[in-house]
Structure formats: C-alpha cells, structure tokens
Enzyme design. Structure first.
Site, short mmCIF file in Angstrom:
data_model
loop_
_atom_site.label_atom_id
_atom_site.label_comp_id
_atom_site.label_asym_id
_atom_site.label_seq_id
_atom_site.Cartn_x
_atom_site.Cartn_y
_atom_site.Cartn_z
N LEU A 58 10.75 7.20 -1.62
CA LEU A 58 11.35 5.94 -1.20
C LEU A 58 12.82 5.97 -1.54
O LEU A 58 13.13 6.64 -2.52
CB LEU A 58 10.85 4.70 -1.94
CG LEU A 58 9.59 4.07 -1.28
CD1 LEU A 58 8.93 2.77 -2.26
CD2 LEU A 58 9.76 3.37 0.10
N ASP A 59 13.74 5.46 -0.76
CA ASP A 59 15.26 5.61 -1.13
C ASP A 59 15.51 4.68 -2.21
O ASP A 59 14.66 3.71 -2.49
CB ASP A 59 15.87 5.19 -0.11
CG ASP A 59 15.96 6.10 1.23
OD1 ASP A 59 15.84 7.17 1.16
OD2 ASP A 59 16.08 5.54 2.29
#
Length: 308
Positions: A43-44
């Site tokens: 996930l960013d």
C-alpha cells in the site's frame, strides 16, 4: 518489559494507517520477535487499510495469495489538479478548470473502468525498468518509459460526488493502480485529476473488519499469537489433503503422494489441481499440485511449509 512472542506461522491482517510505508509497518511488527516476515500487496504511504502480513512459514504462500487475490478499494479523487505521482503526495504539474464536468460525467467515466483494460503504470511506482524501480528514476530526474499492464475491474461505482471531489469504490485484480484510474479519468475529462484518499477495504480473502490496528498490535505483543490466522484460512478455495504420518515424513524428503479420489471427497483427477497438505494433527505441511508421474496420478510439492 513485555516478553516477545515466539516466531508465529500464519497471517496477521493489519489495518495500515495513513503515513508509514508498508515496509515500515512490517519492520515494526518484526520487532515483536518475528524474524521471518513479509507481506502480500504493498500500500502507498498515503493509503490505509488491509495489509496482509505473512509470518514464518506463511511467507512461502505470498505468490499464490497475490495471484488469487481480488481487492476492494474506496478512493477519493479531485478534479483540476495533476501531480507527478498522480496523487496528493506529489508535486503539482498542471491545473485546469473543471466547471464543464458534471456528476453524470464522473459516473459514466467510472463505469467505463469495468472489464479488462490496459492501464498506464504511474511513473512513481515500484515497477522496474532495466532493473531499476521507476520511482528511483523519477526521483533522479531521469525520463521514465511509459509502461502499461492489463488489469481487471469487476465492479466500479461512484459513492458520492461533490465536485471537484468524487468518492468511488472498485473491485479489481491484484496489482491494479488506483492512482492510474483517477489520473486517466482526469485526462479523459480534459481537466486532470489526482487521488486524494485511498482505503483498501478487502484483500482476498480478508476484509477490513478482520484487521488489527498497528498501534494495538505493537502495544500488546503478548496477544500476537491470538491475532495470527492459520495458513489454511488464507487459501480458502484450496482443498485440504490429509496425509498420514509416514507420508508426511516422506514428503519432507521429496517423496510424492498417490492421488486417491476418496481422500479428496471423490474429486475427479485433473492435472494442475492444488491443495494444502495437512499432517494428522492438521498442521499445514506443504502446498501441493497434481501431476502425472510415470503414468500415475500423484501429488507433488509446490512449497514445503516446514522449517528448512
């Protein structure tokens, strides 16, 4: 000082907070005595939501978990602004008026995401070019090649629309860049757009309702064992194949196991069937696949789930 738990073998469903990278979250859990650790699906930093943390033997199922995994995201985009990262974390590269865009335009474009489509990979991403991640090339000021990938969007809907912002929910294949969806929508509408919020609500087969807050996990290391989910639940569509103690010993030494339909609820043989081998005490032993060896149907080991 709390006593650190022993090395666990299974999955920890984490609700990643906004801010830290996935790698930083993993590093914090690793300090809880978990030397063998990984994750399935990055996930960013700006994103929050379901992050599947793999512990011990479960690190060996990462590829299968990601290949089988459908994901659900809730995202918010804002029209009129384009950034170099295609989200709110980047530097603004362009602005444009958006007063010609209506909520119906947004709904139409979101519905156009449905199906199999080619999407452009963001220039700031972990995708590689000649062995180098694109984000490193971008940060160094070097030109990044345009890369595309095929993704599958099975559901897409607008949840709310308060222009210039719109919130949407998508169900998609593993590896889909939600930033790319927002960016391409802005390009098609002629005003640009960036992703401003993102929550992963589901990463097959676990939803955010099963996720644990990172702070709670770190504050209560003694509760880690009860929060870890067995490997067998991570691959729910894989049949379970119980083998004898003698077969278990043989499998650990490279032996194959005969395919017996009665051991698989009379499932007819076909090459390429996958299953989780279980010891007599239901401990996962290996990921297995059916093959024909010496004209006989057998189970062969894809990955052993024991300590090497």
């Amino acid at each position: 000082m709390a006593v650190l738990p022993a090395q666990q073998h299974g999955l920890l469903v984490l609700n990643k907070p906004q801010g830290p990278t996935s790698a930083q979250c993993i590093a914090r859990v690793k300090r809880l005595g978990q030397k063998k650790i990984g994750h399935a699906g990055t996930l960013d930093p700006m994103a929050r939501g379901v992050l599947l943390v793999l512990l011990g033997h479960a690190t060996k199922i990462s590829g299968h978990l990601m290949a089988d995994g459908e994901k659900v995201y809730l995202g918010t985009l804002r029209l009129g602004t384009t950034t170099d990262t295609w989200d709110a974390e980047g530097s603004v590269t362009a602005t444009a008026p958006y007063d010609h865009v209506t909520p119906d335009d947004i709904r139409r474009e979101v519905e156009n995401w449905l199906g199999s489509t080619e999407q452009e990979v963001p220039p700031y991403s972990a995708a590689k070019h000649q062995g180098q991640p694109l984000y490193k090339l971008s940060r160094a000021g070097r030109e990044t090649p345009v890369k595309t990938k095929t993704v599958e969007i099975s559901r897409a809907q607008v949840v709310s629309c308060d222009l210039p912002s719109a919130t949407f929910r998508v169900t998609c294949s593993s590896g889909t860049y939600i930033r790319s969806l927002a960016h391409s929508l802005g390009m098609r509408l002629g005003c640009g757009a960036m992703l401003t919020e993102l929550t992963r609500e589901y990463s097959h087969p676990f939803g955010i309702d099963e996720a644990h807050e990172l702070d709670a996990v770190l504050a209560e290391p003694e509760r880690l064992p009860e929060r870890v989910i067995p490997v067998t639940r991570a691959l729910p569509h894989w049949p379970k194949l119980r083998i004898s103690a003698a077969q278990e010993a043989g499998v650990r030494n490279g032996m194959i196991v005969p395919y017996l339909p009665e051991a698989m609820a009379e499932l007819p043989f076909a090459e390429g069937l996958k299953a989780i081998m279980l010891a007599p005490d239901d401990t996962p032993v290996a990921l297995a696949e059916t093959r024909i060896v010496n004209a006989q149907p057998v189970w062969t080991v894809l990955r052993g789930l024991w300590s090497q």
